[in-house]
Design a protein around this motif. Structure first.
Motif, PDB file in Angstrom:
ATOM      1  N   SER A  90       0.848  -1.195   0.000  1.00 62.87           N
ATOM      2  CA  SER A  90       0.000   0.000   0.000  1.00 62.87           C
ATOM      3  C   SER A  90       0.881   1.241   0.000  1.00 62.87           C
ATOM      4  N   GLU A  91       0.565   2.185  -0.899  1.00 60.05           N
ATOM      5  CA  GLU A  91       1.319   3.435  -0.928  1.00 60.05           C
ATOM      6  C   GLU A  91       1.105   4.235   0.349  1.00 60.05           C
ATOM      7  N   VAL A  92      -0.100   4.158   0.884  1.00 65.72           N
ATOM      8  CA  VAL A  92      -0.393   4.888   2.126  1.00 65.72           C
ATOM      9  C   VAL A  92       0.410   4.306   3.277  1.00 65.72           C
ATOM     10  N   TRP A  93       0.499   2.970   3.338  1.00 69.25           N
ATOM     11  CA  TRP A  93       1.262   2.330   4.404  1.00 69.25           C
ATOM     12  C   TRP A  93       2.767   2.464   4.179  1.00 69.25           C
ATOM     13  N   ASP A  94       3.188   2.544   2.915  1.00 67.87           N
ATOM     14  CA  ASP A  94       4.613   2.458   2.557  1.00 67.87           C
ATOM     15  C   ASP A  94       5.160   1.083   2.949  1.00 67.87           C
ATOM     16  N   GLY A  95       4.392   0.031   2.626  1.00 64.90           N
ATOM     17  CA  GLY A  95       4.811  -1.328   2.952  1.00 64.90           C
ATOM     18  C   GLY A  95       3.658  -2.295   2.807  1.00 64.90           C
ATOM     19  N   THR A  96       3.902  -3.553   3.195  1.00 60.94           N
ATOM     20  CA  THR A  96       2.861  -4.576   3.117  1.00 60.94           C
ATOM     21  C   THR A  96       2.185  -4.829   4.456  1.00 60.94           C
ATOM     22  N   VAL A 126       6.352   6.527  21.247  1.00 56.28           N
ATOM     23  CA  VAL A 126       7.660   6.591  20.603  1.00 56.28           C
ATOM     24  C   VAL A 126       8.736   5.948  21.475  1.00 56.28           C
ATOM     25  N   GLU A 127       8.718   6.254  22.774  1.00 56.31           N
ATOM     26  CA  GLU A 127       9.732   5.717  23.673  1.00 56.31           C
ATOM     27  C   GLU A 127       9.589   4.203  23.830  1.00 56.31           C
ATOM     28  N   ALA A 128       8.358   3.699  23.862  1.00 56.36           N
ATOM     29  CA  ALA A 128       8.156   2.256  23.988  1.00 56.36           C
ATOM     30  C   ALA A 128       8.707   1.529  22.767  1.00 56.36           C
ATOM     31  N   LEU A 129       8.462   2.060  21.573  1.00 58.30           N
ATOM     32  CA  LEU A 129       8.979   1.438  20.358  1.00 58.30           C
ATOM     33  C   LEU A 129      10.510   1.488  20.335  1.00 58.30           C
ATOM     34  N   GLN A 130      11.071   2.606  20.753  1.00 57.18           N
ATOM     35  CA  GLN A 130      12.532   2.728  20.775  1.00 57.18           C
ATOM     36  C   GLN A 130      13.142   1.765  21.782  1.00 57.18           C
ATOM     37  N   THR A 131      12.530   1.634  22.954  1.00 52.42           N
ATOM     38  CA  THR A 131      13.058   0.752  23.995  1.00 52.42           C
ATOM     39  C   THR A 131      13.110  -0.694  23.523  1.00 52.42           C
ATOM     40  N   HIS A 132      12.131  -1.097  22.722  1.00 51.82           N
ATOM     41  CA  HIS A 132      12.071  -2.481  22.251  1.00 51.82           C
ATOM     42  C   HIS A 132      12.719  -2.655  20.873  1.00 51.82           C
ATOM     43  N   ASN A 133      13.414  -1.627  20.400  1.00 58.86           N
ATOM     44  CA  ASN A 133      14.066  -1.687  19.086  1.00 58.86           C
ATOM     45  C   ASN A 133      13.080  -2.077  17.988  1.00 58.86           C
ATOM     46  N   ALA A 134      11.870  -1.579  18.096  1.00 56.23           N
ATOM     47  CA  ALA A 134      10.834  -1.840  17.093  1.00 56.23           C
ATOM     48  C   ALA A 134      10.852  -0.684  16.091  1.00 56.23           C
ATOM     49  N   THR A 135      11.666  -0.820  15.054  1.00 56.33           N
ATOM     50  CA  THR A 135      11.812   0.257  14.086  1.00 56.33           C
ATOM     51  C   THR A 135      10.576   0.341  13.200  1.00 56.33           C
ATOM     52  N   TYR A 136      10.277   1.561  12.744  1.00 54.08           N
ATOM     53  CA  TYR A 136       9.026   1.788  12.031  1.00 54.08           C
ATOM     54  C   TYR A 136       9.157   3.022  11.143  1.00 54.08           C
ATOM     55  N   SER A 168      -1.128   4.446  14.294  1.00 50.97           N
ATOM     56  CA  SER A 168      -0.774   3.387  13.347  1.00 50.97           C
ATOM     57  C   SER A 168       0.618   3.667  12.804  1.00 50.97           C
ATOM     58  N   TRP A 169       1.294   2.613  12.407  1.00 52.26           N
ATOM     59  CA  TRP A 169       2.636   2.744  11.848  1.00 52.26           C
ATOM     60  C   TRP A 169       2.974   1.499  11.032  1.00 52.26           C
ATOM     61  N   HIS A 174       9.342  -7.724   8.747  1.00 55.02           N
ATOM     62  CA  HIS A 174       8.225  -8.637   9.003  1.00 55.02           C
ATOM     63  C   HIS A 174       8.232  -9.152  10.434  1.00 55.02           C
ATOM     64  N   SER A 175       9.249  -8.811  11.201  1.00 60.56           N
ATOM     65  CA  SER A 175       9.322  -9.221  12.599  1.00 60.56           C
ATOM     66  C   SER A 175       8.535  -8.224  13.434  1.00 60.56           C
ATOM     67  N   VAL A 176       7.379  -8.643  13.923  1.00 64.01           N
ATOM     68  CA  VAL A 176       6.487  -7.716  14.627  1.00 64.01           C
ATOM     69  C   VAL A 176       6.391  -8.011  16.121  1.00 64.01           C
ATOM     70  N   ARG A 177       7.128  -9.000  16.587  1.00 65.59           N
ATOM     71  CA  ARG A 177       7.064  -9.343  18.010  1.00 65.59           C
ATOM     72  C   ARG A 177       7.400  -8.136  18.888  1.00 65.59           C
ATOM     73  N   GLN A 178       8.477  -7.421  18.532  1.00 67.81           N
ATOM     74  CA  GLN A 178       8.894  -6.277  19.350  1.00 67.81           C
ATOM     75  C   GLN A 178       7.832  -5.187  19.382  1.00 67.81           C
ATOM     76  N   HIS A 179       7.079  -5.067  18.306  1.00 65.56           N
ATOM     77  CA  HIS A 179       6.050  -4.033  18.246  1.00 65.56           C
ATOM     78  C   HIS A 179       4.911  -4.355  19.215  1.00 65.56           C
ATOM     79  N   LEU A 180       4.534  -5.624  19.312  1.00 64.47           N
ATOM     80  CA  LEU A 180       3.492  -6.001  20.264  1.00 64.47           C
ATOM     81  C   LEU A 180       3.987  -5.822  21.694  1.00 64.47           C
ATOM     82  N   GLU A 181       5.236  -6.195  21.958  1.00 69.50           N
ATOM     83  CA  GLU A 181       5.783  -6.045  23.305  1.00 69.50           C
ATOM     84  C   GLU A 181       5.854  -4.569  23.698  1.00 69.50           C
TER      85      GLU A 181
END
Length: 209
Positions: A90-96, A126-136, A168-169, A174-181
């Motif tokens: 998706s162009e809006v998502w900039d990804g799958t 933002v800080e939670a994603l950074q702490t878990h190395n969940a890049t986006y 949303s981000w 494709h590794s989304v585990r860190q994002h849920l954590e």
């Protein structure tokens, strides 16, 4: 999900990552019906924080303070975590893949009236994603304060202020585990639970005799 034999391997791998996520014990996480119109493939998780914190570690804010004195703690925070997948991209998502989230919690009046509350809520994400190395990338969201006032036969109820964060981000892989954590930790932050020291896991609540 029904027949998984027709599900793309990329989405199956993402589901496997979600199942491996390690979340705080205070968080109750369950699969809920996923939206069917946002993407060809989707999975949704619902979360709520109901448990008390450990003795000696008082909540930071919100109704979690009062819950410590209750035999049956009230709901402190709720949320939804939705993972969308479109093989065509998706162009809006900039990804799958796209992650869509929602969190709501009640705040103490002094914090709820803070003009910077929306910015603080976004900073928690933002800080939670950074702490878990969940890049986006391509992140966006809105923070809303909701004032509830009671009248008439309900006038004796105290006014309450809730905070809602919808965000949303697009994950960078494709590794989304860190994002849920990361999101699970953020729900606990909204509930007013103190952060855990690095490398320390929350102990499950013990029933009091």
């Amino acid at each position: 999900m029904g027949d998984l034999s027709q599900v793309p391997p990329e989405f199956l791998n993402a589901l496997s990552g979600l199942r491996q996520a390690r979340c705080r014990s205070e968080l109750r996480l369950n699969e809920i019906p996923a939206p069917s119109r946002l993407a060809p493939y989707a999975v949704a998780l619902g979360a709520e924080v109901l448990q008390e914190t450990e003795p000696g570690k008082p909540p930071v804010h919100g109704p979690a303070r009062a819950a410590l004195t209750q035999e049956h703690p009230e709901e402190l925070a709720t949320g939804r975590f939705i993972l969308l997948y479109d093989p065509e991209g998706s162009e809006v998502w900039d990804g799958t893949f796209r992650i869509v989230t929602y969190i709501r919690a009640q705040l103490e009046p002094d914090m709820g009236n803070d003009a910077l509350l929306g910015s603080v809520a976004w900073t928690w994400l933002v800080e939670a994603l950074q702490t878990h190395n969940a890049t986006y990338r391509a992140a966006g969201g809105t923070a809303t304060r909701i004032l509830s006032e009671s009248f008439g036969s309900l006038a004796d109820r105290a006014d309450t202020i809730d905070i809602e964060l919808r965000a949303s981000w697009t994950p960078d892989s494709h590794s989304v585990r860190q994002h849920l954590e990361a999101w699970a930790d953020m729900v606990c932050t909204f509930a007013g639970l103190p952060p855990l020291p690095e490398g320390v896991a929350a102990l499950p609540n013990r029933r009091r005799s």
